[in-house]
Design a protein around this motif. Sequence first.
Motif, PDB file in Angstrom:
ATOM      1  N   ARG A 192       0.840  -1.205   0.000  1.00 14.69           N
ATOM      2  CA  ARG A 192       0.000   0.000   0.000  1.00 14.69           C
ATOM      3  C   ARG A 192       0.871   1.250   0.000  1.00 14.69           C
ATOM      4  O   ARG A 192       0.625   2.192  -0.748  1.00 14.69           O
ATOM      5  CB  ARG A 192      -0.933   0.020   1.210  1.00 14.69           C
ATOM      6  N   ALA A 193       1.895   1.268   0.841  1.00  9.26           N
ATOM      7  CA  ALA A 193       2.771   2.442   0.918  1.00  9.26           C
ATOM      8  C   ALA A 193       3.434   2.707  -0.424  1.00  9.26           C
ATOM      9  O   ALA A 193       3.477   3.858  -0.885  1.00  9.26           O
ATOM     10  CB  ALA A 193       3.822   2.242   2.009  1.00  9.26           C
ATOM     11  N   LEU A 194       3.916   1.662  -1.078  1.00 10.89           N
ATOM     12  CA  LEU A 194       4.560   1.844  -2.382  1.00 10.89           C
ATOM     13  C   LEU A 194       3.577   2.383  -3.419  1.00 10.89           C
ATOM     14  O   LEU A 194       3.929   3.242  -4.232  1.00 10.89           O
ATOM     15  CB  LEU A 194       5.184   0.531  -2.853  1.00 10.89           C
ATOM     16  N   ARG A 195       2.358   1.870  -3.407  1.00 10.34           N
ATOM     17  CA  ARG A 195       1.321   2.352  -4.333  1.00 10.34           C
ATOM     18  C   ARG A 195       1.076   3.847  -4.130  1.00 10.34           C
ATOM     19  O   ARG A 195       0.980   4.611  -5.085  1.00 10.34           O
ATOM     20  CB  ARG A 195       0.047   1.538  -4.099  1.00 10.34           C
ATOM     21  N   TYR A 254     -14.387  13.226  -2.459  1.00 12.02           N
ATOM     22  CA  TYR A 254     -12.952  12.932  -2.397  1.00 12.02           C
ATOM     23  C   TYR A 254     -12.662  11.592  -3.054  1.00 12.02           C
ATOM     24  O   TYR A 254     -13.300  10.587  -2.733  1.00 12.02           O
ATOM     25  CB  TYR A 254     -12.516  12.909  -0.930  1.00 12.02           C
ATOM     26  N   LEU A 255     -11.702  11.585  -3.974  1.00 11.17           N
ATOM     27  CA  LEU A 255     -11.246  10.366  -4.622  1.00 11.17           C
ATOM     28  C   LEU A 255      -9.802  10.123  -4.222  1.00 11.17           C
ATOM     29  O   LEU A 255      -8.962  11.016  -4.377  1.00 11.17           O
ATOM     30  CB  LEU A 255     -11.295  10.492  -6.143  1.00 11.17           C
ATOM     31  N   LEU A 256      -9.505   8.942  -3.715  1.00 16.04           N
ATOM     32  CA  LEU A 256      -8.143   8.540  -3.391  1.00 16.04           C
ATOM     33  C   LEU A 256      -7.757   7.440  -4.377  1.00 16.04           C
ATOM     34  O   LEU A 256      -8.183   6.288  -4.248  1.00 16.04           O
ATOM     35  CB  LEU A 256      -8.034   8.055  -1.943  1.00 16.04           C
ATOM     36  N   LEU A 257      -7.000   7.816  -5.387  1.00 12.54           N
ATOM     37  CA  LEU A 257      -6.710   6.918  -6.499  1.00 12.54           C
ATOM     38  C   LEU A 257      -5.923   5.674  -6.074  1.00 12.54           C
ATOM     39  O   LEU A 257      -6.220   4.574  -6.527  1.00 12.54           O
ATOM     40  CB  LEU A 257      -5.961   7.667  -7.601  1.00 12.54           C
ATOM     41  N   ALA A 258      -4.929   5.820  -5.222  1.00 10.95           N
ATOM     42  CA  ALA A 258      -4.080   4.693  -4.842  1.00 10.95           C
ATOM     43  C   ALA A 258      -4.877   3.583  -4.172  1.00 10.95           C
ATOM     44  O   ALA A 258      -4.562   2.401  -4.337  1.00 10.95           O
ATOM     45  CB  ALA A 258      -2.946   5.161  -3.939  1.00 10.95           C
ATOM     46  N   ASP A 259      -5.891   3.928  -3.408  1.00 11.92           N
ATOM     47  CA  ASP A 259      -6.725   2.924  -2.733  1.00 11.92           C
ATOM     48  C   ASP A 259      -8.028   2.654  -3.480  1.00 11.92           C
ATOM     49  O   ASP A 259      -8.829   1.839  -3.039  1.00 11.92           O
ATOM     50  CB  ASP A 259      -7.070   3.380  -1.309  1.00 11.92           C
ATOM     51  N   PRO A 300       0.228  11.373   1.361  1.00  9.20           N
ATOM     52  CA  PRO A 300       1.593  11.787   1.693  1.00  9.20           C
ATOM     53  C   PRO A 300       2.187  10.859   2.752  1.00  9.20           C
ATOM     54  O   PRO A 300       1.473  10.152   3.469  1.00  9.20           O
ATOM     55  CB  PRO A 300       1.415  13.211   2.226  1.00  9.20           C
ATOM     56  N   TRP A 301       3.513  10.891   2.840  1.00  7.73           N
ATOM     57  CA  TRP A 301       4.240  10.001   3.745  1.00  7.73           C
ATOM     58  C   TRP A 301       3.716  10.055   5.185  1.00  7.73           C
ATOM     59  O   TRP A 301       3.511   9.026   5.826  1.00  7.73           O
ATOM     60  CB  TRP A 301       5.726  10.329   3.698  1.00  7.73           C
ATOM     61  N   GLY A 302       3.502  11.246   5.702  1.00  6.50           N
ATOM     62  CA  GLY A 302       3.034  11.368   7.086  1.00  6.50           C
ATOM     63  C   GLY A 302       1.695  10.686   7.310  1.00  6.50           C
ATOM     64  O   GLY A 302       1.481  10.040   8.342  1.00  6.50           O
ATOM     65  N   ALA A 303       0.797  10.810   6.359  1.00  7.22           N
ATOM     66  CA  ALA A 303      -0.518  10.161   6.474  1.00  7.22           C
ATOM     67  C   ALA A 303      -0.381   8.643   6.411  1.00  7.22           C
ATOM     68  O   ALA A 303      -1.084   7.917   7.120  1.00  7.22           O
ATOM     69  CB  ALA A 303      -1.440  10.667   5.375  1.00  7.22           C
ATOM     70  N   LEU A 304       0.528   8.167   5.574  1.00  3.76           N
ATOM     71  CA  LEU A 304       0.772   6.721   5.503  1.00  3.76           C
ATOM     72  C   LEU A 304       1.334   6.200   6.816  1.00  3.76           C
ATOM     73  O   LEU A 304       0.910   5.154   7.319  1.00  3.76           O
ATOM     74  CB  LEU A 304       1.750   6.406   4.364  1.00  3.76           C
ATOM     75  N   ARG A 305       2.297   6.922   7.380  1.00  3.29           N
ATOM     76  CA  ARG A 305       2.890   6.499   8.659  1.00  3.29           C
ATOM     77  C   ARG A 305       1.857   6.449   9.766  1.00  3.29           C
ATOM     78  O   ARG A 305       1.936   5.601  10.646  1.00  3.29           O
ATOM     79  CB  ARG A 305       4.026   7.444   9.057  1.00  3.29           C
TER      80      ARG A 305
END
Length: 174
Positions: A12-15, A95-100, A60-65
Motif C-alpha cells: 500500500r505504501a509503495l502504491r 474525495y477520490l483517493l486513487l491509490a486505494d 503523503p508520507w506522514g498520512a501513511l505512517r
Amino acid sequence: MTTLPLTRHLPRALRHLWLDAADARRLLPAEALARLEAAVQASEARHLGELRLCVEAGLPWGALRQGLNARQRALDLFSALRVWDTAHNNGVLIYLLLADQRIEVVADRGVSAHVPPETWQALADRLGAALRQGQPEPGLLAAIAQVSDLLRQHHPAPQGLPRPNELPDAVVLI
C-alpha cells in the motif's frame, strides 16, 4: 491513531508513494477540469450549498505512517479546504483517493441532518462504477448533479438575491 509497521503495509505504501499529482492530471486533463469547474459553478447558482471536488493520487508520507484511511484523509481535507466553514454548514466534499481506489463523500451537519449516509454511499458507488469503466468525468458530472439536486432540495437559493460563493470552485488535484 497508531503508527502501522510499514513492512506489513509495504504494498500500500509503495502504491501511494508511486502515484502523484501527474496521475490525477492524466485522469482529469485540463479540459475535463474546466468542465467540472463549470458544472460546480452552475450547480452552486441553484442552491446555498458549497461543493468541492478533490482528487488525490496517493497519501503523503506522514498520512501513511499514521495509517490514515481514505475516510480519515477526506475528513482532514474537509477541514483543510474549509468545506466546513460555510455560513449554513452546508458544504459537501467529494474525495477520490486513487491509490486505494476509494471515494468518500463528506457532508457538513447542515446537509447530513437531511441526507442519510446511505445516499452518500450510493453516490460513491455509482461514481466508483464510472471510474472502473474508465469514465471519470461523466461519473463526476453525475455526482455533481446528484449533490446539486440534494442541496437544492434542502438549501434552495433565495429568489432574486445574489448567491455568495464561499469556496473556490476549482477541482483540487493532489
